[in-house]
Design an enzyme around this catalytic site. Structure first.
Site, PDB file in Angstrom:
ATOM      1  N   VAL A 110      16.406   5.411  33.967  1.00 36.76           N
ATOM      2  CA  VAL A 110      16.848   6.663  33.380  1.00 36.76           C
ATOM      3  C   VAL A 110      16.879   7.704  34.491  1.00 36.76           C
ATOM      4  CG1 VAL A 110      16.384   8.466  31.674  1.00 36.76           C
ATOM      5  CG2 VAL A 110      15.819   6.072  31.157  1.00 36.76           C
ATOM      6  N   CYS A 111      17.982   8.451  34.559  1.00 36.80           N
ATOM      7  CA  CYS A 111      18.097   9.554  35.517  1.00 36.80           C
ATOM      8  C   CYS A 111      17.863   9.046  36.947  1.00 36.80           C
ATOM      9  CB  CYS A 111      17.127  10.658  35.116  1.00 36.80           C
ATOM     10  SG  CYS A 111      17.455  12.260  35.865  1.00 36.80           S
ATOM     11  N   THR A 112      16.992   9.716  37.700  1.00 29.43           N
ATOM     12  CA  THR A 112      16.785   9.346  39.103  1.00 29.43           C
ATOM     13  C   THR A 112      15.905   8.117  39.271  1.00 29.43           C
ATOM     14  OG1 THR A 112      14.985  10.961  39.246  1.00 29.43           O
ATOM     15  CG2 THR A 112      17.175  11.668  39.992  1.00 29.43           C
ATOM     16  N   GLY A 113      15.531   7.461  38.185  1.00 34.36           N
ATOM     17  CA  GLY A 113      14.888   6.156  38.310  1.00 34.36           C
ATOM     18  C   GLY A 113      15.788   5.178  39.045  1.00 34.36           C
ATOM     19  N   THR A 130      23.480   7.697  37.926  1.00 30.87           N
ATOM     20  CA  THR A 130      22.248   8.474  37.858  1.00 30.87           C
ATOM     21  C   THR A 130      22.642   9.888  37.463  1.00 30.87           C
ATOM     22  OG1 THR A 130      20.229   9.087  39.034  1.00 30.87           O
ATOM     23  CG2 THR A 130      22.268   9.104  40.317  1.00 30.87           C
TER      24      THR A 130
END
Length: 324
Positions: A110-113, A130
């Site tokens: 999720v996102c910057t993961g 991202t």
């Protein structure tokens, strides 16, 4: 609602500086789905950090993991959230992911993961996304990753990556629908009061996000009114009257404060509304064109080709093919 399915383990990785919504959004989706299905047919959701100690999220909340990563069983779904803590990833976490993530049946970020997965070499040769603000960084730092900056989530085999924060909920709902069916996913969406599914190919940049919010209240109210009344009279003259400005003054002020012209903003809103109807209803193109304020189906077709590069009927056919 009972099921004979075996529950799937979902493991969420925690670290200091994690974005709390990246964790709790998908966790709630999977937990509600498990409740609707009934044990043992849904999911077992757990969290883990490297040392098992509580982590402090980017918003200041403290989250207590269930266990250490070393003690966690191999999950069906391994989810890596984002947040400021991904900017300088812990080398021990990267090493753990390299050794253990490939054993999971499904890998999610999720996102910057996605930056963490890429650093661990888990996105090499794959399509991924991202948060829009970090797509350039992902592409620059990891040239072996095919970065798609527009979609809210991207699936490439058993790896799924999503854009910022709430896109993690959309991706989790899509995974629930894949695992347990549309009815369960719809039940989860209703409880969370969200759309059942914003498709992965929906843009991160809605009209409201792409344009700036006007500073003056009358212009903000016009922006909101456009969104709520796509079939209304959205000519510059009508919108100017609503803002109690002359058409010329209104057009100049709107562009100065939002960064786009009234006409382009209206077109984006209408196309977005039409896309949702084509995706989520069985309404014909002619009916959708009326609902969205186009004078004729041909006018909607021209707007779709201009904005999306495809005709409405082709868009619906492609959407249903990619989500079936």
């Amino acid at each position: 609602m009972k099921s004979s399915r075996t529950a799937k383990d979902v493991l969420l990785v925690l670290f200091d500086g994690v974005q709390s919504l990246d964790v709790t959004g998908p966790a709630e989706v999977f937990a509600i789905a498990a409740h609707l299905v009934g044990e043992p047919g849904g999911y077992r959701v757990s969290t883990a950090s490297l040392d098992g100690a509580p982590v402090r999220t980017s918003s200041g909340l403290t989250v207590v993991p269930d266990r250490t990563l070393a003690a966690a069983p191999v999950p069906h779904t391994l989810l890596v959230p984002g947040g400021p803590g991904t900017r300088a990833s812990d080398p021990d976490l990267i090493a753990w992911l390299r050794g253990h993530a490939p054993r999971a049946r499904r890998l999610v970020s999720v996102c910057t993961g996605a930056l963490v997965l890429a650093e661990a070499g888990l996105l090499e040769g794959r399509r991924a996304t991202t948060h829009w603000a970090f797509c350039d960084k992902l592409a620059r730092d990891h040239p072996g990753v095919e970065v798609e900056s527009d979609p809210i989530y991207v699936r490439d085999g058993h790896v799924a990556t999503s854009a910022g924060v709430t896109a993690g909920i959309d991706l989790a709902l899509a995974l629930v629908e894949e695992d347990l069916g549309r009815d369960i996913a719809l039940g989860v969406a209703r409880q969370l009061v969200v759309f059942l599914r914003r498709p992965g190919n929906q843009s991160q940049f809605s009209a409201q996000l792409s344009a700036q919010t006007a500073q003056r209240a009358p212009l903000r109210e016009v922006q909101q009114w456009i969104t709520e009344h796509p079939a209304g009279d959205l000519s510059v003259e009508a919108l100017a009257a609503r803002a109690r400005l002359s058409p010329r003054h209104f057009a100049r002020a709107f562009q100065a404060e939002t960064g786009t012209t009234p006409g382009r903003y209206v077109e984006r809103v209408r196309v977005e509304h039409a896309r949702r109807l084509l995706e989520d209803t069985a309404d014909g193109v002619e009916e959708v064109s009326r609902t969205c304020g186009y004078g004729t189906p041909e006018a909607m077709r021209r707007a779709f080709v201009r904005t999306l590069g495809t005709a409405p009927a082709d868009y619906r056919r492609r959407f249903r093919t990619t989500t079936s």
